[in-house]
Design a protein around this motif. Sequence first.
Motif, short mmCIF file in Angstrom:
data_model
loop_
_atom_site.label_atom_id
_atom_site.label_comp_id
_atom_site.label_asym_id
_atom_site.label_seq_id
_atom_site.Cartn_x
_atom_site.Cartn_y
_atom_site.Cartn_z
N LEU A 117 10.95 -0.77 5.88
CA LEU A 117 12.07 -1.71 5.92
C LEU A 117 13.27 -1.08 6.59
O LEU A 117 13.93 -1.70 7.43
CB LEU A 117 12.44 -2.15 4.50
CG LEU A 117 11.40 -2.94 3.71
CD1 LEU A 117 11.98 -3.34 2.35
CD2 LEU A 117 10.93 -4.18 4.47
N TYR A 118 13.56 0.15 6.21
CA TYR A 118 14.67 0.88 6.83
C TYR A 118 14.46 0.99 8.34
O TYR A 118 15.38 0.72 9.12
CB TYR A 118 14.80 2.27 6.21
CG TYR A 118 15.65 3.21 7.02
CD1 TYR A 118 17.04 3.10 7.02
CD2 TYR A 118 15.06 4.20 7.81
CE1 TYR A 118 17.82 3.95 7.79
CE2 TYR A 118 15.83 5.06 8.57
CZ TYR A 118 17.21 4.93 8.56
OH TYR A 118 17.98 5.77 9.32
N SER B 57 0.83 -1.19 0.00
CA SER B 57 0.00 0.00 0.00
C SER B 57 0.87 1.25 0.00
O SER B 57 1.84 1.32 0.77
CB SER B 57 -0.91 0.03 1.22
OG SER B 57 -1.58 1.28 1.32
N PRO B 58 0.54 2.24 -0.82
CA PRO B 58 1.30 3.49 -0.83
C PRO B 58 0.98 4.41 0.34
O PRO B 58 1.55 5.49 0.44
CB PRO B 58 0.88 4.13 -2.16
CG PRO B 58 -0.50 3.61 -2.40
CD PRO B 58 -0.50 2.20 -1.87
N THR B 59 0.08 3.98 1.21
CA THR B 59 -0.31 4.82 2.35
C THR B 59 -0.10 4.15 3.71
O THR B 59 -0.28 4.81 4.74
CB THR B 59 -1.80 5.22 2.24
OG1 THR B 59 -2.61 4.04 2.23
CG2 THR B 59 -2.05 6.02 0.97
N VAL B 60 0.27 2.88 3.73
CA VAL B 60 0.36 2.14 4.99
C VAL B 60 1.81 1.99 5.44
O VAL B 60 2.67 1.53 4.67
CB VAL B 60 -0.27 0.74 4.85
CG1 VAL B 60 -0.05 -0.07 6.13
CG2 VAL B 60 -1.76 0.86 4.56
N LYS B 61 2.10 2.40 6.68
CA LYS B 61 3.38 2.13 7.31
C LYS B 61 3.27 0.78 8.02
O LYS B 61 2.38 0.58 8.85
CB LYS B 61 3.73 3.22 8.31
CG LYS B 61 3.97 4.59 7.68
CD LYS B 61 4.31 5.62 8.73
CE LYS B 61 4.55 6.99 8.11
NZ LYS B 61 4.87 8.02 9.13
N ASP C 35 17.31 3.29 2.28
CA ASP C 35 17.60 4.23 3.35
C ASP C 35 16.32 4.90 3.82
O ASP C 35 15.21 4.50 3.43
CB ASP C 35 18.66 5.26 2.92
CG ASP C 35 18.15 6.26 1.88
OD1 ASP C 35 16.97 6.20 1.48
OD2 ASP C 35 18.95 7.13 1.46
N GLU C 36 16.44 5.94 4.63
CA GLU C 36 15.27 6.58 5.22
C GLU C 36 14.36 7.26 4.22
O GLU C 36 13.21 7.57 4.52
CB GLU C 36 15.70 7.58 6.30
CG GLU C 36 16.49 8.77 5.79
CD GLU C 36 17.99 8.53 5.75
OE1 GLU C 36 18.74 9.53 5.80
OE2 GLU C 36 18.42 7.35 5.67
N GLY C 37 14.86 7.51 3.00
CA GLY C 37 14.03 8.12 1.96
C GLY C 37 13.30 7.12 1.11
O GLY C 37 12.38 7.47 0.37
N GLY C 38 13.70 5.86 1.19
CA GLY C 38 13.02 4.80 0.44
C GLY C 38 13.08 4.97 -1.07
O GLY C 38 12.25 4.41 -1.77
N VAL C 39 14.03 5.77 -1.59
CA VAL C 39 14.20 6.07 -3.01
C VAL C 39 13.03 6.86 -3.57
O VAL C 39 13.17 7.96 -4.10
CB VAL C 39 14.45 4.81 -3.86
CG1 VAL C 39 14.49 5.17 -5.35
CG2 VAL C 39 15.75 4.13 -3.47
N SER C 40 11.83 6.31 -3.43
CA SER C 40 10.63 6.96 -3.98
C SER C 40 9.72 7.54 -2.90
O SER C 40 8.65 8.05 -3.21
CB SER C 40 9.83 5.94 -4.81
OG SER C 40 9.41 4.85 -3.98
N GLY C 41 10.14 7.44 -1.65
CA GLY C 41 9.31 7.90 -0.54
C GLY C 41 8.18 6.95 -0.19
O GLY C 41 7.31 7.29 0.63
N HIS C 42 8.18 5.76 -0.77
CA HIS C 42 7.10 4.79 -0.50
C HIS C 42 7.17 4.35 0.96
O HIS C 42 8.23 3.94 1.44
CB HIS C 42 7.26 3.59 -1.43
CG HIS C 42 6.03 2.74 -1.54
ND1 HIS C 42 5.45 2.10 -0.47
CD2 HIS C 42 5.26 2.42 -2.62
CE1 HIS C 42 4.39 1.42 -0.87
NE2 HIS C 42 4.26 1.62 -2.18
#
Length: 258
Positions: A156-157, A113-117, A143-150
């Motif tokens: 995971l980070y 999901s693009p909205t679920v942590k 890393d903390e940015g997740g490349v795409s901010g997903h």
Amino acid sequence: MLAVAALVAVVAVLWWLSSSWRDAVGGRAAGLLPGVRAPLLLIAHPDDECMFFAPTILGVLQGQRPLSVLCCSAGNYYNQGETRKKELIQSCAALGIAPSNVTLIDHRELPDSPTVKWDERLLSSLVLDHIQEKNIDLVITFDEGGVSGHPNHISLYRAVRSLHISRKLPKGCRVLLLESVNVVRKYLSILDLPLSLLCSRRDVLFISSGRQYTQAKKAMRHHQSQLLWFRHIYLFFSRYMMINTLTFLQDKKAEKEN
């Protein structure tokens, strides 16, 4: 017309340089990973492996290290989970990873999901179990940015960082994080090479050759369910298809962020 010709010339030179740097950096990267026997690529969705980590995968495998993949969801956002499981296996095979080294977690509390942590405690527990079972000594992830901010990438980070801070990782197990860059650099393709060399905060750099780039695109084509028009553009322009800069998760950094 002259501007186009100049750009083509620059790209050609950079591509040649990237092949030279790939050989030099490949040996240097191996020196930065002394004694690594069992590296693990930790990803969130099927297709993360080739869209973001292909240069790293091919660089690690070139060093004759067996690489495992742990994917933490089936990518079922559009109810394509079963299809995407098969695509992941096929893509990894195209990159040189045997099906027996690919594990997929399909947990109802870890939805694509693009909205679920994702729940950090649950995710940390599942990842740690896999690390211990496979005797993993290096975890490679976002890393903390997740490349795409997903948020799934970022989860995971956070899960691995939590394990790192709490000293739950096995002794000697290190964490290597894929650098997130701004959106302009993200789509510079090989033109990002000078910035990767000069500006990135990196411990390890992987640069794909032309052959490896072709191999990465071939792997992505196994993800037919995801090959919408804009991903074809991504394959051509994304620097992550050719360049990966990575940093080790350090104790001081982890504690500060906690």
